[in-house]
Motif scaffolding. Structure first.
Motif, PDB file in Angstrom:
ATOM      1  N   GLY A  20       0.866  -1.188   0.000  1.00 13.20           N
ATOM      2  CA  GLY A  20       0.000   0.000   0.000  1.00 13.20           C
ATOM      3  C   GLY A  20       0.892   1.223   0.000  1.00 13.20           C
ATOM      4  N   HIS A  21       0.395   2.325   0.601  1.00 11.79           N
ATOM      5  CA  HIS A  21       1.289   3.468   0.754  1.00 11.79           C
ATOM      6  C   HIS A  21       1.159   4.054   2.150  1.00 11.79           C
ATOM      7  CE1 HIS A  21      -2.050   6.355  -0.884  1.00 11.79           C
ATOM      8  NE2 HIS A  21      -1.854   6.701   0.373  1.00 11.79           N
ATOM      9  N   GLN A  22       2.167   4.802   2.527  1.00 13.69           N
ATOM     10  CA  GLN A  22       2.105   5.478   3.823  1.00 13.69           C
ATOM     11  C   GLN A  22       2.574   6.917   3.673  1.00 13.69           C
ATOM     12  OE1 GLN A  22       4.576   3.542   6.739  1.00 13.69           O
ATOM     13  NE2 GLN A  22       6.312   3.302   5.368  1.00 13.69           N
ATOM     14  N   VAL A  23       1.977   7.779   4.491  1.00 14.79           N
ATOM     15  CA  VAL A  23       2.386   9.183   4.544  1.00 14.79           C
ATOM     16  C   VAL A  23       3.033   9.412   5.902  1.00 14.79           C
ATOM     17  CG1 VAL A  23       1.609  11.579   4.530  1.00 14.79           C
ATOM     18  CG2 VAL A  23       0.641   9.943   2.903  1.00 14.79           C
ATOM     19  N   LEU A  24       4.270   9.883   5.860  1.00 13.90           N
ATOM     20  CA  LEU A  24       5.065  10.064   7.072  1.00 13.90           C
ATOM     21  C   LEU A  24       5.348  11.551   7.299  1.00 13.90           C
ATOM     22  CD1 LEU A  24       7.659   7.167   6.561  1.00 13.90           C
ATOM     23  CD2 LEU A  24       5.391   7.063   7.608  1.00 13.90           C
ATOM     24  N   HIS A  38       1.070   4.730  -7.570  1.00 14.52           N
ATOM     25  CA  HIS A  38       1.362   6.179  -7.644  1.00 14.52           C
ATOM     26  C   HIS A  38       2.353   6.637  -6.582  1.00 14.52           C
ATOM     27  CE1 HIS A  38       0.820  10.427  -6.559  1.00 14.52           C
ATOM     28  NE2 HIS A  38       0.686  10.617  -7.860  1.00 14.52           N
ATOM     29  N   HIS A  39       2.176   6.189  -5.365  1.00  9.63           N
ATOM     30  CA  HIS A  39       3.211   6.424  -4.352  1.00  9.63           C
ATOM     31  C   HIS A  39       3.193   5.307  -3.331  1.00  9.63           C
ATOM     32  CE1 HIS A  39      -0.329   8.587  -2.756  1.00  9.63           C
ATOM     33  NE2 HIS A  39       0.156   8.452  -1.531  1.00  9.63           N
ATOM     34  N   SER A  40       4.385   4.963  -2.872  1.00 11.21           N
ATOM     35  CA  SER A  40       4.526   4.000  -1.774  1.00 11.21           C
ATOM     36  C   SER A  40       4.767   4.741  -0.473  1.00 11.21           C
ATOM     37  CB  SER A  40       5.684   3.031  -2.037  1.00 11.21           C
ATOM     38  OG  SER A  40       5.355   2.167  -3.102  1.00 11.21           O
ATOM     39  N   HIS A  88       1.228   9.591   9.379  1.00 15.62           N
ATOM     40  CA  HIS A  88      -0.114  10.173   9.306  1.00 15.62           C
ATOM     41  C   HIS A  88      -1.132   9.092   8.966  1.00 15.62           C
ATOM     42  CE1 HIS A  88      -3.572  12.058   7.263  1.00 15.62           C
ATOM     43  NE2 HIS A  88      -3.443  12.937   8.234  1.00 15.62           N
ATOM     44  N   HIS A  89      -0.843   8.290   7.932  1.00 12.05           N
ATOM     45  CA  HIS A  89      -1.759   7.191   7.604  1.00 12.05           C
ATOM     46  C   HIS A  89      -1.066   6.120   6.767  1.00 12.05           C
ATOM     47  CE1 HIS A  89      -2.365   9.575   3.811  1.00 12.05           C
ATOM     48  NE2 HIS A  89      -2.537   8.370   3.262  1.00 12.05           N
ATOM     49  N   PHE A  90      -1.710   4.957   6.748  1.00 14.05           N
ATOM     50  CA  PHE A  90      -1.353   3.872   5.830  1.00 14.05           C
ATOM     51  C   PHE A  90      -2.555   3.662   4.929  1.00 14.05           C
ATOM     52  CE2 PHE A  90      -0.923  -0.270   4.052  1.00 14.05           C
ATOM     53  CZ  PHE A  90       0.447  -0.474   3.953  1.00 14.05           C
ATOM     54  N   MET A  91      -2.310   3.482   3.636  1.00 13.43           N
ATOM     55  CA  MET A  91      -3.401   3.276   2.697  1.00 13.43           C
ATOM     56  C   MET A  91      -3.518   1.813   2.292  1.00 13.43           C
ATOM     57  SD  MET A  91      -4.675   2.755  -0.546  1.00 13.43           S
ATOM     58  CE  MET A  91      -3.089   2.522  -1.331  1.00 13.43           C
ATOM     59  N   LEU A  92      -4.717   1.267   2.521  1.00 16.50           N
ATOM     60  CA  LEU A  92      -5.073  -0.071   2.044  1.00 16.50           C
ATOM     61  C   LEU A  92      -5.994   0.108   0.847  1.00 16.50           C
ATOM     62  CD1 LEU A  92      -6.068  -1.886   5.362  1.00 16.50           C
ATOM     63  CD2 LEU A  92      -4.126  -2.500   3.899  1.00 16.50           C
ATOM     64  N   PHE A 145     -11.780   6.842   2.132  1.00 16.22           N
ATOM     65  CA  PHE A 145     -12.078   7.552   3.371  1.00 16.22           C
ATOM     66  C   PHE A 145     -10.942   7.273   4.345  1.00 16.22           C
ATOM     67  CE2 PHE A 145     -14.010   3.362   4.088  1.00 16.22           C
ATOM     68  CZ  PHE A 145     -13.611   3.060   5.379  1.00 16.22           C
ATOM     69  N   TYR A 146     -10.908   8.056   5.411  1.00 17.59           N
ATOM     70  CA  TYR A 146      -9.856   7.914   6.425  1.00 17.59           C
ATOM     71  C   TYR A 146     -10.498   7.586   7.759  1.00 17.59           C
ATOM     72  CZ  TYR A 146      -6.441  10.122   3.288  1.00 17.59           C
ATOM     73  OH  TYR A 146      -5.613  10.420   2.232  1.00 17.59           O
ATOM     74  N   VAL A 147     -10.124   6.465   8.327  1.00 14.52           N
ATOM     75  CA  VAL A 147     -10.630   6.069   9.641  1.00 14.52           C
ATOM     76  C   VAL A 147      -9.463   6.108  10.628  1.00 14.52           C
ATOM     77  CG1 VAL A 147     -10.327   3.593   9.131  1.00 14.52           C
ATOM     78  CG2 VAL A 147     -11.959   4.301  10.890  1.00 14.52           C
ATOM     79  N   VAL A 170      -5.965   5.162   8.884  1.00  7.54           N
ATOM     80  CA  VAL A 170      -5.881   4.268   7.727  1.00  7.54           C
ATOM     81  C   VAL A 170      -6.739   4.885   6.637  1.00  7.54           C
ATOM     82  CG1 VAL A 170      -6.704   2.072   6.784  1.00  7.54           C
ATOM     83  CG2 VAL A 170      -5.345   2.096   8.879  1.00  7.54           C
ATOM     84  N   GLU A 171      -6.159   5.046   5.454  1.00  5.13           N
ATOM     85  CA  GLU A 171      -6.931   5.436   4.276  1.00  5.13           C
ATOM     86  C   GLU A 171      -7.385   4.143   3.619  1.00  5.13           C
ATOM     87  OE1 GLU A 171      -4.707   7.485   1.220  1.00  5.13           O
ATOM     88  OE2 GLU A 171      -6.516   7.905   0.031  1.00  5.13           O
ATOM     89  N   TYR A 172      -8.684   4.048   3.343  1.00  5.74           N
ATOM     90  CA  TYR A 172      -9.241   2.817   2.777  1.00  5.74           C
ATOM     91  C   TYR A 172      -9.777   3.186   1.405  1.00  5.74           C
ATOM     92  CZ  TYR A 172     -11.196  -1.881   3.434  1.00  5.74           C
ATOM     93  OH  TYR A 172     -11.464  -3.228   3.361  1.00  5.74           O
TER      94      TYR A 172
HETATM   95 FE   LIG Z   1      -2.959   8.318   1.174  1.00  6.03          FE
END
Ligand SMILES: [Fe+2]
Length: 312
Positions: free
Chosen positions: A145-149, A196-198, A211-215, A252-254, A262-264
């Motif tokens: 997935g991707h993560q925003v740090l 698009h981004h990791s 900030h979040h991890f995207m699944l 969405f972000y939970v 987590v961005e889903y």
């Molecule tokens: Fe994201």
């Protein structure tokens, strides 16, 4: 290629294991990998694990594992890191076994995030199965997935020298948006495969390293059904459904039990390096992704308006 090829796994240290197991498996639809002495692992595909959850006070990201193509590529990467003055350590056999990889080298990025560079991550002995999903998670060549740090005050030149100059990430795009007078979001998005981004980095007022991890899911209905499961469970949301203008993710972000998000999402854009042009965009969202507090305030105002209409 000596750079990393995918985000293979992440590790979170969490204070409430039971909450996290419910969050990961029941609400998000991940599969329990195995129970550990101090936690558990979660699966999103055929791999043995994608998230490693251990008990502890951090309630934050504690490790990011990036896969490297081969032993030789890892040797080249280690030589480049060492030459640049970055400390690296060959993983001991216990850690290599616990991470279920053939080889592991650890280092630390300029923000202090632990990085594990791995070769040969193992698959699980059983196929992936989710009790909650209609489809599956999007992984494969795009990784977990991707993560925003959070940049944590480290200047962009410094962390880009590490992530672009040494790990081999390529810039996808940059988003700069003035959210409020004097408050500017400035994020840089990096890819190491078609996803698009990791990883992305930005300077935001945020107490965590992540900030979040995207699944990402394969079936858009699973975004709606996960939203419903989180809503019914009373899991707090950070942002409503919306779409980003750069990766086109419908998501969405939970909020996780540890306070980061987590961005889903569904429908993330893929990059072809031969034709991709790096752009700077001026907004984080095409539509939606409203802070949940604002959404609730609007709903309350609408309900009050309707009540007044009814009584007038
Ligand atoms: Fe994201």
């Amino acid at each position: 290629m000596a750079g990393v090829k995918e985000l293979a796994y992440v590790g979170y240290e969490v204070s409430d294991l039971a909450d996290w197991e419910h969050f990961g498996c029941t609400l998000l639809g991940m599969q329990l990998g195995e129970k550990l002495a101090n936690g558990f692992t979660l699966r999103t595909d055929e791999r043995a694990h994608r998230w490693i959850i251990t008990e502890g006070p951090a309630d934050d990201l504690v490790v990011s594992g990036y896969e490297v193509e081969s032993d030789e590529a890892l040797d080249t990467l280690v030589a480049a890191l060492t030459e640049a003055g970055v400390e690296v350590a060959e993983g001991d056999p216990d850690l290599v076994a616990a991470r279920k990889v053939e080889r592991l080298v650890s280092t630390v990025d300029p923000m202090g995030n632990r990085i594990e560079l791995v070769v040969g991550p193992q698959d699980a002995e059983t196929p992936f199965a989710s009790e909650a999903l209609l489809g599956g998670f999007v992984t494969g060549p795009g990784g977990a997935g991707h993560q925003v740090l959070l940049a944590k005050g480290v200047d962009r030149e410094t962390y880009m020298a590490f992530y672009e100059g040494l790990l081999g990430f390529r810039i996808s795009d940059i988003i700069i948006e003035e959210l409020a007078p004097g408050i500017v979001a400035d994020l840089i998005f990096l890819h190491c495969n078609p996803r698009h981004h990791s990883v992305a980095f930005g300077e935001m007022p945020h107490p965590k390293k992540t900030h979040h991890f995207m699944l990402e899911v394969t079936d858009i209905r699973d975004v709606g059904m996960a939203w419903d499961r989180c809503l019914k469970a009373g899991q707090p949301f950070e942002m409503t459904l919306g779409m980003h203008p750069n990766d086109n993710m419908f998501s969405f972000y939970v909020t996780t039990p540890s306070g980061f998000a987590v961005e889903y999402g569904w429908g993330g854009l893929l990059i072809d390096d031969d034709t991709w042009e790096v752009k700077t965009l001026d907004r984080l969202n095409n539509w939606g992704h409203h802070p949940m507090a604002a959404e609730i305030a609007w709903l309350n105002a609408a309900i009050a308006h309707e009540t007044n209409e009814g009584t007038n």
